[in-house]
Design an enzyme around this catalytic site. Structure first.
Site, mmCIF file in Angstrom:
data_model
loop_
_atom_site.group_PDB
_atom_site.id
_atom_site.type_symbol
_atom_site.label_atom_id
_atom_site.label_comp_id
_atom_site.label_asym_id
_atom_site.label_seq_id
_atom_site.Cartn_x
_atom_site.Cartn_y
_atom_site.Cartn_z
ATOM 1 N N LYS A 59 0.702 -1.082 -0.197
ATOM 2 C CA LYS A 59 -0.197 -0.118 -0.545
ATOM 3 C C LYS A 59 0.730 1.305 0.150
ATOM 4 O O LYS A 59 0.661 1.826 -0.819
ATOM 5 C CB LYS A 59 -0.956 -0.128 1.252
ATOM 6 C CG LYS A 59 -2.209 0.921 1.416
ATOM 7 C CD LYS A 59 -2.843 1.215 2.427
ATOM 8 C CE LYS A 59 -3.870 2.628 2.407
ATOM 9 N NZ LYS A 59 -4.765 1.895 3.578
ATOM 10 N N GLU A 76 10.075 -5.645 4.307
ATOM 11 C CA GLU A 76 10.000 -6.680 3.863
ATOM 12 C C GLU A 76 9.341 -7.031 2.492
ATOM 13 O O GLU A 76 10.051 -7.704 1.996
ATOM 14 C CB GLU A 76 9.226 -7.827 4.997
ATOM 15 C CG GLU A 76 9.219 -7.930 6.354
ATOM 16 C CD GLU A 76 8.846 -7.430 7.146
ATOM 17 O OE1 GLU A 76 8.429 -7.552 8.449
ATOM 18 O OE2 GLU A 76 8.158 -6.085 6.048
ATOM 19 N N GLY A 117 -5.554 -2.718 4.609
ATOM 20 C CA GLY A 117 -4.925 -4.001 4.003
ATOM 21 C C GLY A 117 -5.523 -4.781 4.315
ATOM 22 O O GLY A 117 -5.475 -5.989 3.610
ATOM 23 N N ARG A 118 -5.734 -5.782 5.186
ATOM 24 C CA ARG A 118 -6.504 -6.949 5.788
ATOM 25 C C ARG A 118 -8.370 -6.689 4.987
ATOM 26 O O ARG A 118 -8.722 -7.628 4.911
ATOM 27 C CB ARG A 118 -6.909 -7.096 6.932
ATOM 28 C CG ARG A 118 -7.199 -5.454 7.529
ATOM 29 C CD ARG A 118 -6.866 -5.863 9.360
ATOM 30 N NE ARG A 118 -7.766 -4.710 10.440
ATOM 31 C CZ ARG A 118 -6.701 -3.914 10.508
ATOM 32 N NH1 ARG A 118 -5.530 -3.477 10.211
ATOM 33 N NH2 ARG A 118 -7.484 -2.627 11.048
ATOM 34 N N GLU A 152 -6.151 -7.670 14.299
ATOM 35 C CA GLU A 152 -5.180 -6.572 13.703
ATOM 36 C C GLU A 152 -6.811 -5.950 13.961
ATOM 37 O O GLU A 152 -6.172 -4.731 14.292
ATOM 38 C CB GLU A 152 -4.913 -6.621 12.872
ATOM 39 C CG GLU A 152 -4.415 -5.706 12.302
ATOM 40 C CD GLU A 152 -3.579 -5.980 11.238
ATOM 41 O OE1 GLU A 152 -2.200 -6.432 10.591
ATOM 42 O OE2 GLU A 152 -3.342 -5.608 9.664
ATOM 43 N N HIS A 174 -8.088 -34.133 14.337
ATOM 44 C CA HIS A 174 -6.657 -35.281 14.559
ATOM 45 C C HIS A 174 -5.527 -34.110 15.119
ATOM 46 O O HIS A 174 -4.397 -34.614 15.883
ATOM 47 C CB HIS A 174 -6.530 -36.022 13.383
ATOM 48 C CG HIS A 174 -7.256 -36.985 13.249
ATOM 49 N ND1 HIS A 174 -7.935 -38.310 14.033
ATOM 50 C CD2 HIS A 174 -8.567 -37.137 12.391
ATOM 51 C CE1 HIS A 174 -8.486 -38.975 12.805
ATOM 52 N NE2 HIS A 174 -8.963 -38.147 12.017
ATOM 53 N N LYS A 204 8.220 -2.844 13.788
ATOM 54 C CA LYS A 204 8.231 -2.069 12.944
ATOM 55 C C LYS A 204 9.715 -1.073 12.702
ATOM 56 O O LYS A 204 10.945 -0.998 12.696
ATOM 57 C CB LYS A 204 7.873 -1.807 11.572
ATOM 58 C CG LYS A 204 7.364 -2.566 11.613
ATOM 59 C CD LYS A 204 5.547 -1.585 10.732
ATOM 60 C CE LYS A 204 5.214 -2.868 9.941
ATOM 61 N NZ LYS A 204 3.289 -2.034 9.378
#
Length: 789
Positions: free
Chosen positions: A393, A399, A458-459, A545, A576, A701
């Site tokens: 964005k 990263e 973003g999400r 978030e 399981h 960050k």
């Protein structure tokens, strides 16, 4: 100040008539605007009985004068048609106007009785407030004024109940925090739910509730093929009514409308929240604006651009630097720029239409800054046939940008550092405000820059170019459009359906109920479809978030539990893995997601049921097992030894809900996405928190940036130990540096790994471009010193 007053309807008509026929109350009604102004001079909580704190600068207005210029408290709300209840609230929250002795209808009728099972040794926040109030009213003058204040409060309350404002209006904060507000947990609606939980729900068991056919038939809802059954929740029909009352008290409908209409409800970043506009139809152009811009028009202009570009790539009209067809797509992003698109990709790659439309193409995601992720992503790919999609964005995410530079270097190593290599093999999905950074990176912003906007979180960005570009390149734009249509179907349902028929609202209210009232701090998503294996991770980010907060919009530290821990796994794998805890450990509400028809069903000769029926048998059985449990008598009836009975007894009474859809398609996936996005928003709206910022991720960050400086110093001056912000980090850093001396940024050092050990360069090929260098035998990621020529 403008008031639009209408006569109330129904039961309040007679009450309002009595008020208007009473001269003193009629006068008081006309004085409401004056009372609003005078409320500014009510002292803060710090007032000590009747001291000299009644000075001009001790009240709300005075405090704002001391703090400097502010927008008037009366105008802290973009939509403010419910001001009278707000004034009433200030009267009840001022210590001088305590409602402890008030005859107010709300406070008297709904004050919950203390349960016999309550631990009275636990001090509640409300106990502290009541104790403080008692201490403040020990002298006779204070008591007398307190009594007069209560009489005023009662009259104002009656008048307020007889007033209403423009239809559909309610308080929506935009918002300047104020300390002169109350906790949600002190509201009558909240207390009714606590009372209901203690006196009703705690005495019931799901195995008994599930036998009630009338209740069962009332606790399900269906919309456009989505079938929600929530009869296995620890609720009655009354619980839903009480939760709806709480949602109404929190102005849920108005907040939903404000979100859809582009109000800047993300007040900490001064942004609108308009992910719903990303899937709006073209006929909605001209209906939604942000900062004067027609957002739906902007969205469709960008979708048209994406369609043109992706169809050009898929048809072969748009080719790579060496003229090859671009068949491999690498999407570089992290967080919301990665989790959503990957979740959708996993669905479509086994969906029949997706299978056929993606023949000959591959899509991979590079998210982790770990070099191993680069290794896995680039393995076996031909750079000349690869298109890199950079998704960030801000175009500054550490990263993502390191991985972007790595991918750029990978392209340069194979095809040379001609600027056209980047212009033909790299595209960007970023915000409009990042245009200059995209240009500096070397990307062609006229054709290969797919913008989205600051009002897309973003999400919440899967429906933007973040998802549209990689998914359309892989599966075709028409498939992505069907995904958008499914999300739009739920958007319309969410914005218009009554609360008791509204799937996202019901799920959100149940989330509030389980977390804040029942005390269940975790929640699991269990899709009985392998293609949804990445959905739990996406929901995890979406929800945690968004609602992982500790203060309300008004800056009060929350005194009720919010923000579940979300996790999940596809069934039957999860059975399981962690279902032992679900059945016999702590209580974790479950969302079961199933489909009537499989993407690919199997029926093996000799089997009684198809593979999908086998899967769905577990989908139906597990919620019943969680709800009913297994009694000790049932265990004994199986012949189990007495000393082992307790080990095989299940208490049950563990809540779940079931979502059943026709088939897992692009359309159904859009529906699921919108349901969970809106569920998250509903919980945040009711909890009175901002679900659309994420300041908690910023500190890490910032600290990482400082640590990188420490690492650089340690690599550059190996004889000097580094010093970090505390002894523990200092010790860890030095241990790491001293034991990794071979790793350096020196290009001549052979300690660096290659981009990929199975790079396409291992095959025998001839470079076709005159500008291309010979295919290297190994990759040191240096290229032309990492710069364009």
């Amino acid at each position: 100040m403008r008031f639009s007053i209408r006569r109330p309807t129904n039961a309040s008509n007679h009450h309002d008539a009595n008020i208007l026929n009473n001269p003193s109350k009629a006068l008081l009604k006309m004085m409401i605007p004056t009372i609003l102004v005078l409320s500014w001079f009510i002292p803060d909580y710090s007032v000590d009985g009747l001291t000299s704190n009644w000075s001009f600068t001790s009240g709300r207005l005075g405090r704002r004068i001391r703090q400097g210029p502010h927008i008037s408290h009366l105008h802290d709300y973009r939509v403010f048609p419910a001001r009278i209840p707000y004034v009433r609230h200030h009267f009840t929250q001022c210590p001088l106007y305590s409602t402890t002795e008030s005859s107010s209808t709300d406070n008297k009728k709904y004050e919950p009785e203390k349960s016999h099972e309550e631990d009275t040794s636990i001090t509640q926040p409300s106990d502290i407030v009541d104790r403080d109030r008692q201490q403040k009213f020990q002298n006779p003058v204070s008591k007398q004024l307190h009594h007069i204040a209560n009489r005023i409060h009662q009259d104002v309350s009656h008048v307020a109940e007889g007033l209403a404002f423009d239809a559909g209006a309610a308080i929506v904060e935009t918002h300047k925090p104020s300390k002169n507000v109350s906790y949600l947990s002190s509201s009558p609606q909240w207390k009714r739910l606590v009372d209901h939980r203690d006196k009703v729900i705690h005495k019931l068991h799901l195995r008994d509730l599930l036998k009630d056919r009338t209740r069962s038939d009332q606790l399900f809802v269906e919309h456009d093929g989505v079938y929600l059954d929530y009869s296995r929740q620890q609720i009655t029909v009354e619980t839903i009514d009480l939760l709806s009352s709480l949602a109404t008290r929190q102005n849920l409908r108005a907040k939903i409308n404000a979100m859809f209409e582009g109000e800047k409800i993300n007040f900490t970043e001064d942004r609108a929240v308009l992910h719903t506009a990303l899937r709006a139809k073209k006929d909605q152009i001209g209906t939604v604006f942000s900062d004067g811009e027609d957002v739906v028009k902007q969205v469709h202009e960008m979708l048209d651009h994406i369609k043109y570009f992706t169809e050009g790539v898929r048809s072969g009209e748009i080719r790579g630097y060496t003229g090859k067809h671009l068949r491999n797509i690498i999407s570089v992003g992290i967080g919301g720029s990665y989790l959503g698109p990957e979740f959708l990709h996993e669905v479509l790659k086994t969906e029949p239409e997706g299978v056929n439309s993606s023949l000959g193409y591959s899509l991979r995601f590079l998210s982790n800054v770990d070099p191993v992720d680069v290794e896995r992503t680039c393995s076996e790919l031909d750079p000349e046939e690869t298109l890199i999609v950079i998704v960030s964005k801000t175009f500054t995410t550490a990263e993502t940008m390191l991985n972007a530079r790595t991918m750029r270097q990978w392209l340069w190593d194979f095809m040379g550092d001609d600027p056209e290599v980047v212009r033909k093999h790299m595209v960007a999905c970023s915000s409009v405000s990042s245009t200059n950074l995209v240009v500096d990176f070397g990307i062609n912003t006229e054709e290969n820059f797919f913008r989205f906007w600051d009002w897309v979180g973003g999400r919440y960005s899967l429906c933007s170019s973040v998802g549209a570009v990689p998914i359309s390149l892989m599966y075709g734009f028409d498939v992505f459009q069907k995904f958008l249509d499914g999300a739009n179907s739920i958007d319309k349902h969410f914005s218009s359906a009554p609360f008791n028929e509204n799937i996202p609202v019901l799920m959100g209210m149940l989330g509030v109920w389980n977390m804040s009232f029942m005390g269940y701090c975790a929640r699991t998503t269990l899709p009985y479809a392998e293609a949804l294996l990445k959905l739990p991770a996406h929901i995890q980010q979406l929800d945690m978030e968004s609602n992982g907060k500790y203060v309300t919009r008004d800056g009060l530290e929350i005194d009720y539990p919010v923000g579940e821990i979300d996790f999940g796994e596809p069934g039957t794998n999860g059975q399981h893995s962690f279902f032992q805890l679900l059945h016999m450990g702590q209580v974790v509400p479950c969302d079961f997601i199933g489909f009537v028809t499989s993407q690919h069903d199997l029926f093996i000769d000799g089997e009684n049921l198809s593979s999908h029926d086998e899967l769905m048998a577990n989908f139906f059985a597990q919620p019943d097992a969680l709800a009913n449990g297994k009694t000790s008598d049932a265990v004994r009836a199986e012949g189990v030894r007495d000393d082992l009975v307790i080990h095989r007894t299940f208490h049950g009474n563990r809540p779940s809900l079931s979502l059943l859809l026709p088939k897992l398609t692009a359309y159904a996936t859009g529906q699921l996405l919108a349901i969970y996005e809106h569920r998250t928003a509903v919980q945040g709206f009711i909890w009175d928190i901002n679900s659309f910022d994420q300041w908690g991720v910023e500190l890490g960050k910032q600290l990482a940036s400082k640590i990188k400086d420490n690492l650089f110093d340690g690599r550059s001056n190996p004889d000097q130990p580094v010093r970090a912000s505390n002894p523990s980090t200092t010790r860890l850093l030095n241990y790491y540096i001293n034991n990794s001396r071979d790793t350096t940024c020196d290009a001549t050092n052979s300690g660096l790994t290659t981009v990929t050990t199975k790079t396409y360069g291992d095959t025998k090929r001839t470079a076709k471009s005159m500008n291309a260098r010979p295919i290297p035998s190994r990759h040191d990621l240096t290229g032309k010193n990492g710069k364009l020529s």
